[in-house]
Enzyme design. Structure first.
Site, PDB file in Angstrom:
ATOM      1  N   ASP A  76      43.037  35.001  49.821  1.00  0.00           N
ATOM      2  CA  ASP A  76      44.193  34.881  48.935  1.00  0.00           C
ATOM      3  C   ASP A  76      44.883  36.227  48.808  1.00  0.00           C
ATOM      4  O   ASP A  76      44.659  37.124  49.623  1.00  0.00           O
ATOM      5  CB  ASP A  76      43.767  34.328  47.567  1.00  0.00           C
TER       6      ASP A  76
ATOM      7  N   ARG B 225      45.612  30.911  34.139  1.00  0.00           N
ATOM      8  CA  ARG B 225      45.898  32.252  34.632  1.00  0.00           C
ATOM      9  C   ARG B 225      47.367  32.384  35.012  1.00  0.00           C
ATOM     10  O   ARG B 225      47.779  32.044  36.118  1.00  0.00           O
ATOM     11  CB  ARG B 225      45.026  32.556  35.847  1.00  0.00           C
TER      12      ARG B 225
END
Length: 569
Positions: free
Chosen positions: A466, A184
């Protein structure tokens, strides 16, 4: 100090050269020196051949990256000026109405993706190794949401991927047997500050993607283990089209067959929800499906429509979940769209952490909560989802297998589903709570504090947080101030004075856990930066962009590099 490189031909012959042996010419490519302690890793990655490849990749596509970012600004300005709402595009109706096209089937290793490990920043060598040793079907190797993109973290993370692909970690299965790597790269909004091409800092995703493909693409292809990617924060089919062009160019340059690269697009933006079929169509040779991301997706409503009172998002902890109409419609449409076109549909990540005491009531409560939410996704037809806690892998795999007894749910076409623009744009009812406001403030402050420490995630109240949860947290605080929302607890108005007071109180409470005066000062800096973000007149589109461009982050990071030893792992 900056290393300068120039290129006289498309390729440079010969083996790996040290940086000192590459003769500077013109300033076509400028690269900062290696982070302390990563000199060997740096030299392994930045060979002359790799630098040539990066230079060509970036110079070929950085203009088009600028174009898609300009399209975002133009679209936002149009929505703001006209007050219009998004809908399914009439100019691409032919794509949606054509039943004949499907995406290419994914390779065997992607057919069964029941449980992936999410948010794994590969610079964390210890966790990366444990993930490679696990029984998960895949690993989201995350250079985006769960990662802070310091130069150290990017180089260490990409080098760790290289080691995994080259089978250089001890006691780890061969790459063809380990969980499949879903790489990613950063999203389009992020910039790599440590490299310049033709006088401009380079797009972060091209830096990440280029290094990963150059060093790992062929080996992953030969072992039938990739290369596979997650694409973050895509907002339109035009952005998918650009990624497809990048894939085609890269495969040609590296001698890989067309369709080798497979990518899962994360639908994290409300505008992208109206273009899911078009996104699959653009990537039909390279698609590994679409993915749901609840918090980034929810935050995008504030990003796009937050100044409109009709789009006030209530307390996320109490009123926002996948059972609500707007999120359930989004997931149902994603599953229906993917399966209609032969693509995999994957759900979000379970952020809860299981307690170590497996006999405790808390353990049973957490497991029951994760099971209930993931069961909703399975019954909606997803082909897999993610967990953060490695101890959740086995119970969630058993849950999936018990419910489906198959590799995937592509046969679940969900023809019963009809999702309208009204469904996708219906805000959940509910208000703002005192606890919700304090929780959002704590998450926002702690995320910035983690970022200033070079980390992209942290743990709070039994779960991992996050940039996705930081986005929704700071977005809600900004929006509640903007609309002078009243607390449902006591009717008080959420305003600057209240938020400043709560930031002070929350920071004082959190500072009790700091182990040094320097840590307390950093936490205070994070609190000040959080207030700066939520009090801005105009909404910053991405908190990560704001932080990565802010001088406080850059100076703090430089100080940390100058004074902290680096792990040799």
């Amino acid at each position: 100090m900056t290393y300068l490189f120039s290129y006289q031909s498309p390729t440079i012959s010969g083996g790996k050269e040290s940086l000192e042996n590459i003769m500077p010419g013109h300033s076509g490519l400028e690269l900062c020196p290696p982070p302390p302690g990563l000199e060997a890793e740096f030299e392994t990655l930045f060979t002359s051949e790799c630098l040539t490849f990066l230079h060509e990749l970036i110079s070929t596509f950085e203009g088009e990256v600028d174009n898609v970012l300009c399209l975002r600004v133009s679209k936002q300005a149009h929505l703001d000026h006209t007050g219009e709402l998004p809908g399914f595009r009439p100019d691409t109706a032919n794509i949606r109405n054509d039943p004949s096209w499907t995406v290419l089937p994914v390779p065997a290793r992607l057919q069964k993706r029941h449980v992936d490990i999410g948010d794994l920043a590969p610079c964390d060598s210890q966790r990366f190794i444990k993930a490679l040793q696990s029984t998960a079907q895949g690993i989201q190797v995350d250079f985006d949401d769960g990662n802070c993109p310091t130069f150290h973290n990017q180089i260490k993370g990409i080098y760790n991927v290289w080691k995994a692909v080259k089978n250089q970690f001890p006691n780890v299965p061969h790459i063809s047997k380990a969980p499949v790597l879903m790489l990613r790269p950063r999203a389009w909004n992020m910039v790599e500050h440590n490299m310049m091409v033709e006088g401009k800092q380079v797009p972060g995703p091209l830096f990440d993607f280029g290094l990963l493909m150059f060093h790992c693409g062929m080996e992953l292809f030969k072992t039938r283990s990739g290369p596979f990617f997650y694409l973050s924060k895509v907002e339109s089919f035009m952005e998918a089209r650009l990624w497809n062009k990048i894939f085609l160019w890269t495969q040609h340059k590296l001698g890989l067959p067309v369709g080798t690269i497979k990518a899962t697009v994360l639908i994290e933006n409300v505008l992208a929800a109206f273009e899911m079929e078009e996104i699959l169509f653009e990537l039909r040779e390279h698609s590994a499906g679409l993915n749901c991301g609840i918090w980034d997706y929810s935050a995008s409503f504030v990003n796009k429509f937050g100044h409109r009172g009709a789009f006030l998002l209530p307390d996320r902890s109490k009123y926002v979940n996948m059972e609500k109409r707007f999120l359930r419609s989004y997931m149902d449409l994603l599953v229906q769209t993917c399966h209609k076109r032969g693509a995999l549909a994957t759900g979000g990540m379970a952020a809860l952490l299981l307690p170590l005491d497996t006999c405790s009531q808390t353990y049973q409560t957490v497991l029951a909560s994760v099971t209930r939410l993931k069961l909703l996704e399975i019954k909606a037809g997803v082909d897999g989802f993610m967990v953060y806690d490695l101890n959740l892998i086995k119970p969630m795999q058993e849950l999936f297998q018990m419910q489906t007894k198959s590799e995937n749910q592509l046969h679940q076409l969900r023809k019963d589903i009809v999702v309208t623009p009204t469904d996708l744009l219906s805000m959940p009812s509910g208000g703002v709570t005192l606890n919700g406001l304090k929780y959002n403030i704590a998450v926002g402050v702690l995320f910035i504090n983690a970022w200033l420490s070079g980390k992209g995630h942290f743990f709070y109240r039994g779960q991992v947080e996050d940039s996705a949860t930081a986005e929704i947290s700071r977005s809600q605080v900004w929006q509640w101030i903007r609309h002078q929302t009243r607390l449902e607890d006591d009717g008080r108005v959420v305003n600057r004075q209240m938020v400043e007071a709560f930031v002070t109180a929350v920071t004082k409470e959190l500072s009790a856990h700091c182990k040094s005066d320097r840590a307390k000062q950093q936490l205070q800096t994070a609190a000040d930066m959080f207030l700066e973000v939520v009090l801005k007149r105009d909404f910053p589109a991405f908190i990560t962009t704001h932080l990565s461009e802010d001088h406080t982050f850059l100076n703090t990071h430089k100080s940390r590099l100058d004074n902290s030893p680096r792990s040799k792992l």
